[in-house]
Design an enzyme around this catalytic site. Structure first.
Site, PDB file in Angstrom:
ATOM      1  N   HIS A  37       0.537  -4.713  -9.960  1.00  0.00           N
ATOM      2  CA  HIS A  37       1.169  -3.902 -11.009  1.00  0.00           C
ATOM      3  C   HIS A  37       2.054  -2.859 -10.328  1.00  0.00           C
ATOM      4  CE1 HIS A  37      -2.237  -1.588  -9.578  1.00  0.00           C
ATOM      5  NE2 HIS A  37      -1.441  -0.547  -9.779  1.00  0.00           N
ATOM      6  N   HIS A 121       6.301   1.165  -6.316  1.00  0.00           N
ATOM      7  CA  HIS A 121       5.849   0.162  -5.340  1.00  0.00           C
ATOM      8  C   HIS A 121       4.798  -0.726  -6.000  1.00  0.00           C
ATOM      9  CE1 HIS A 121       2.805   3.321  -5.285  1.00  0.00           C
ATOM     10  NE2 HIS A 121       1.962   2.331  -5.025  1.00  0.00           N
TER      11      HIS A 121
HETATM   12  O1  3AM Z   1      -0.361   1.486  -7.903  1.00  0.00           O
HETATM   13  P1  3AM Z   1      -1.242   1.709  -6.740  1.00  0.00           P
HETATM   14  O2  3AM Z   1      -2.030   0.477  -6.345  1.00  0.00           O
HETATM   15  O3  3AM Z   1      -0.551   2.332  -5.580  1.00  0.00           O
HETATM   16  O4  3AM Z   1      -4.391   3.795  -5.940  1.00  0.00           O
HETATM   17  C1  3AM Z   1      -4.465   3.638  -7.337  1.00  0.00           C
HETATM   18  C2  3AM Z   1      -3.495   2.612  -7.847  1.00  0.00           C
HETATM   19  O5  3AM Z   1      -2.272   2.829  -7.192  1.00  0.00           O
HETATM   20  C3  3AM Z   1      -3.944   4.876  -8.009  1.00  0.00           C
HETATM   21  O6  3AM Z   1      -3.640   4.451  -9.318  1.00  0.00           O
HETATM   22  C4  3AM Z   1      -3.317   3.073  -9.281  1.00  0.00           C
HETATM   23  C5  3AM Z   1      -4.174   2.333 -10.276  1.00  0.00           C
HETATM   24  O7  3AM Z   1      -5.527   2.509  -9.967  1.00  0.00           O
HETATM   25  N1  3AM Z   1      -4.909   5.978  -8.019  1.00  0.00           N
HETATM   26  C6  3AM Z   1      -6.249   5.883  -7.998  1.00  0.00           C
HETATM   27  N2  3AM Z   1      -6.789   7.104  -7.982  1.00  0.00           N
HETATM   28  C7  3AM Z   1      -5.763   7.990  -7.972  1.00  0.00           C
HETATM   29  C8  3AM Z   1      -5.670   9.397  -7.952  1.00  0.00           C
HETATM   30  N3  3AM Z   1      -6.764  10.184  -7.960  1.00  0.00           N
HETATM   31  C9  3AM Z   1      -4.550   7.259  -7.989  1.00  0.00           C
HETATM   32  N4  3AM Z   1      -3.347   7.846  -7.987  1.00  0.00           N
HETATM   33  C10 3AM Z   1      -3.330   9.205  -7.971  1.00  0.00           C
HETATM   34  N5  3AM Z   1      -4.444   9.949  -7.966  1.00  0.00           N
END
Ligand code: 3AM
Length: 188
Positions: A37, A121
């Site tokens: 995603h 990304h």
């Molecule tokens: O889109 P990506 O995979 O980079 O790393 C988590 C994931 O990012 C991020 O939200 C997306 C969906 O889970 N994520 C998880 N915890 C987070 C946090 N505390 C976070 N992003 C910001 N703050």
């Protein structure tokens, strides 16, 4: 409480293309293809009543659809450690417009402003347990990656349940985007 984030989902053919790149880094935790995603906004844990407000706010967004192009590969991390490998996304005007609409809507729905700059990304792997040289070699091998543009006609409110190895993502609500402006209208 429910853990939420707002993201673009990707067509299956593009996910297949991304997953074919993956592998060859011992210790990397590759994101399962069905979890790919593009996060527009991480929300985090909210109570049910606030999830409803988030949904109402997102449902009010009016933004045009657009084409999304993935290209390049990069890393997140700091002080010599590499925590994630990702595929880059062209930061086009309609994508940034949609992301800012989502941000404004969520603030209206009662959330604190996001402090981090939007860096679009698609995460391919978590690499905190892998050797950094291997992650760097992966970037070098795939840096010229470029996918054909794909149309985006909506965005999604996902819930996330954290598992031992991988999170389980559920598409809770889909929101439509407006028809993209026809090329003739843009030229006029
Ligand atoms: O889109 P990506 O995979 O980079 O790393 C988590 C994931 O990012 C991020 O939200 C997306 C969906 O889970 N994520 C998880 N915890 C987070 C946090 N505390 C976070 N992003 C910001 N703050």
């Amino acid at each position: 409480m429910i853990r939420l984030f707002v993201a673009l989902s990707l067509p299956e053919a593009l996910c297949d293309e991304l997953s074919m790149m993956c592998g060859g880094i011992p210790g990397a935790r590759w994101v399962p293809e069905e979890n790919y995603h593009l996060t527009l906004r991480f929300i985090g844990e909210v109570p049910g009543w606030q999830a409803q407000e988030v949904d109402d706010a997102l449902a009010g967004i009016r933004a045009p659809g657009f084409d999304l192009t993935l290209r390049g590969v990069g890393t997140f991390g700091k002080s010599g450690r590499i925590s994630a490998l990702w595929v880059g996304v062209e930061k086009t005007e309609p994508l940034v417009f949609l992301q800012s609409k989502v941000e404004t809507a969520l603030q209206r729905g009662g959330l604190e402003p996001e402090r981090k700059r939007f860096a679009p990304h698609v995460t391919l792997a978590r690499t905190d347990r892998a050797a950094p040289e291997k992650a760097i070699a992966f970037v070098q091998a795939h840096n010229l990656f470029r996918a054909a543009p794909v149309p985006v006609d909506g965005f999604t409110l996902y819930s996330s349940r954290l598992g031992k190895e991988q999170a389980v993502y559920e598409r809770e609500v889909e929101y439509g985007l407006l028809d993209p402006k026809p090329a003739a209208a843009i030229r006029a």
